[in-house]
Write an enzyme that holds these catalytic residues in place. Structure first.
Site, PDB file in Angstrom:
ATOM      1  N   TYR A  95       0.849  -1.185   0.000  1.00  0.00           N
ATOM      2  CA  TYR A  95       0.000   0.000   0.000  1.00  0.00           C
ATOM      3  C   TYR A  95       0.890   1.242   0.000  1.00  0.00           C
ATOM      4  O   TYR A  95       1.376   1.688   1.033  1.00  0.00           O
ATOM      5  CB  TYR A  95      -0.924   0.013   1.212  1.00  0.00           C
ATOM      6  CG  TYR A  95      -1.904  -1.133   1.267  1.00  0.00           C
ATOM      7  CD1 TYR A  95      -2.173  -1.924   0.156  1.00  0.00           C
ATOM      8  CD2 TYR A  95      -2.576  -1.436   2.444  1.00  0.00           C
ATOM      9  CE1 TYR A  95      -3.066  -2.974   0.206  1.00  0.00           C
ATOM     10  CE2 TYR A  95      -3.482  -2.487   2.509  1.00  0.00           C
ATOM     11  CZ  TYR A  95      -3.716  -3.250   1.393  1.00  0.00           C
ATOM     12  OH  TYR A  95      -4.608  -4.302   1.462  1.00  0.00           O
ATOM     13  N   PHE A  97     -12.826  -4.911   0.294  1.00  0.00           N
ATOM     14  CA  PHE A  97     -13.886  -4.184  -0.423  1.00  0.00           C
ATOM     15  C   PHE A  97     -15.243  -4.458   0.231  1.00  0.00           C
ATOM     16  O   PHE A  97     -16.214  -4.778  -0.450  1.00  0.00           O
ATOM     17  CB  PHE A  97     -13.942  -4.567  -1.901  1.00  0.00           C
ATOM     18  CG  PHE A  97     -12.951  -3.828  -2.758  1.00  0.00           C
ATOM     19  CD1 PHE A  97     -11.918  -3.087  -2.206  1.00  0.00           C
ATOM     20  CD2 PHE A  97     -13.039  -3.881  -4.146  1.00  0.00           C
ATOM     21  CE1 PHE A  97     -10.996  -2.415  -2.991  1.00  0.00           C
ATOM     22  CE2 PHE A  97     -12.120  -3.217  -4.956  1.00  0.00           C
ATOM     23  CZ  PHE A  97     -11.096  -2.484  -4.368  1.00  0.00           C
ATOM     24  N   PRO A  98     -15.345  -4.349   1.554  1.00  0.00           N
ATOM     25  CA  PRO A  98     -16.627  -4.633   2.211  1.00  0.00           C
ATOM     26  C   PRO A  98     -17.737  -3.680   1.777  1.00  0.00           C
ATOM     27  O   PRO A  98     -18.913  -3.995   1.893  1.00  0.00           O
ATOM     28  CB  PRO A  98     -16.312  -4.488   3.702  1.00  0.00           C
ATOM     29  CG  PRO A  98     -15.130  -3.573   3.749  1.00  0.00           C
ATOM     30  CD  PRO A  98     -14.318  -3.916   2.525  1.00  0.00           C
ATOM     31  N   LEU A  99     -17.333  -2.495   1.278  1.00  0.00           N
ATOM     32  CA  LEU A  99     -18.309  -1.520   0.778  1.00  0.00           C
ATOM     33  C   LEU A  99     -18.194  -1.362  -0.730  1.00  0.00           C
ATOM     34  O   LEU A  99     -18.722  -0.404  -1.303  1.00  0.00           O
ATOM     35  CB  LEU A  99     -18.116  -0.168   1.471  1.00  0.00           C
ATOM     36  CG  LEU A  99     -18.226  -0.193   3.000  1.00  0.00           C
ATOM     37  CD1 LEU A  99     -17.943   1.178   3.581  1.00  0.00           C
ATOM     38  CD2 LEU A  99     -19.608  -0.672   3.424  1.00  0.00           C
ATOM     39  N   GLY A 119     -17.225   2.009  -2.273  1.00  0.00           N
ATOM     40  CA  GLY A 119     -18.205   3.090  -2.328  1.00  0.00           C
ATOM     41  C   GLY A 119     -19.440   2.791  -3.147  1.00  0.00           C
ATOM     42  O   GLY A 119     -20.452   3.506  -3.027  1.00  0.00           O
TER      43      GLY A 119
END
Length: 290
Positions: A66, A214-216, A219
């Site tokens: 990252y 990527f739980p959301l 966006g």
């Protein structure tokens, strides 16, 4: 107003000395565009990580790729400045290199994996990794060599728990033949889950944690036209909270790790711990994926 705390999401126990709150924090967004380069305000990044600790987060998911290394540098500084940072657990990852913005290349050479672990321990000023994932399986090397090197590091006391990331069920089982696997980290959310439901269930049966990245859906699940919005209104909650509440209800081994660069979004995400979905609404959400 309900108290905002990750502790209200319940806990998951890796071992008797490694018990975490089930809402964590992911550092990937604390970088430049394309997860490349430094964050625009490094001091803000450090402060946000410390704020997550104040709000009950004791489990942070990160990776040297990252930035690369930028998110880890902010996390290391936050840990150094925060009281009782020894009670914060780190989920780290090795096995990918960066050659530019949005470019990711798996590298599973055993010597390289070992170097990544050693450098991370030096940066975090710790003598072991709490949880260390093979970020991606590199097809150029046998999985036995890649997981095998992590097992050697574990035997040396430098890794407590080993995980694998973005794997199929067959790959997970192959890794289990080399070492005890205690966690899986795959892309998984209310809008994209059917392909990995079997892995979540298998991990639960095996006593493994499952970290959904990527739980959301970066966006997409929180946009104005999100199908979650109607249910969110019913609970006087945000669509992000509904998406995270679905994950928390899906299985007790799921540990969501939403990332954000906003304190308001951080608080909103953690407030998902106060949302208790009905069985009916859970099933309705589970059927959203086409």
């Amino acid at each position: 107003m309900d108290e905002i705390s990750a502790s209200k999401a319940g806990t998951f126990e890796f071992d008797k000395d490694f018990i975490i709150n089930r809402l964590g924090y992911g550092t990937m967004q604390l970088t430049g565009n394309g997860v490349w380069g430094p964050y625009k305000d490094p001091d803000q990044a450090v402060d946000l990580i410390k704020k997550s600790f104040d709000l009950g987060v004791n489990f942070v998911d990160t990776a040297d790729s990252y930035g690369p290394w930028h998110a880890d540098t902010y996390l290391a500084k936050a840990l150094k400045e925060y009281p009782d940072s020894d009670k914060i657990f780190i989920s780290d990852k090795v096995g990918q290199v960066r050659t530019g913005e949005n470019e990711w290349t798996p590298v599973g050479a055993p010597a390289f994996l070992r170097q990544e672990v050693e450098l991370s321990l030096r940066l975090f000023d710790r003598d072991h990794e709490d949880l260390l994932f093979l970020h991606r399986i590199d097809d150029h090397y046998p999985i036995e060599d890649q997981i095998g090197e992590l097992k050697k590091l574990q035997d040396e006391g430098k890794i407590k728990h080993i995980g694998v990331s973005q794997v199929t069920l067959d790959e997970l089982k192959a890794a289990q033949k080399v070492a005890k696997i205690d966690a899986v980290e795959n892309m998984y959310n209310v809008g994209h889950h059917k392909g990995d439901d079997a892995i979540v269930d298998y991990a639960e049966k095996e006593g493994m944690a499952f970290l959904p990245w990527f739980p959301l859906d970066t966006g997409n699940l929180t946009k104005a036209d999100s199908p979650l919005n109607d249910i969110a209104k019913k609970y006087n909650a945000s669509s992000a909270q509904i998406a995270l509440a679905w994950l928390l209800k899906r299985s007790n081994n799921i540990i969501p790790i939403p990332g954000t660069s906003s304190e308001d979004h951080l608080k909103d995400n953690l407030n998902a711990a106060n949302v208790e979905l009905s069985d009916e609404d859970f099933e309705k959400l589970s059927g959203l994926e086409k």
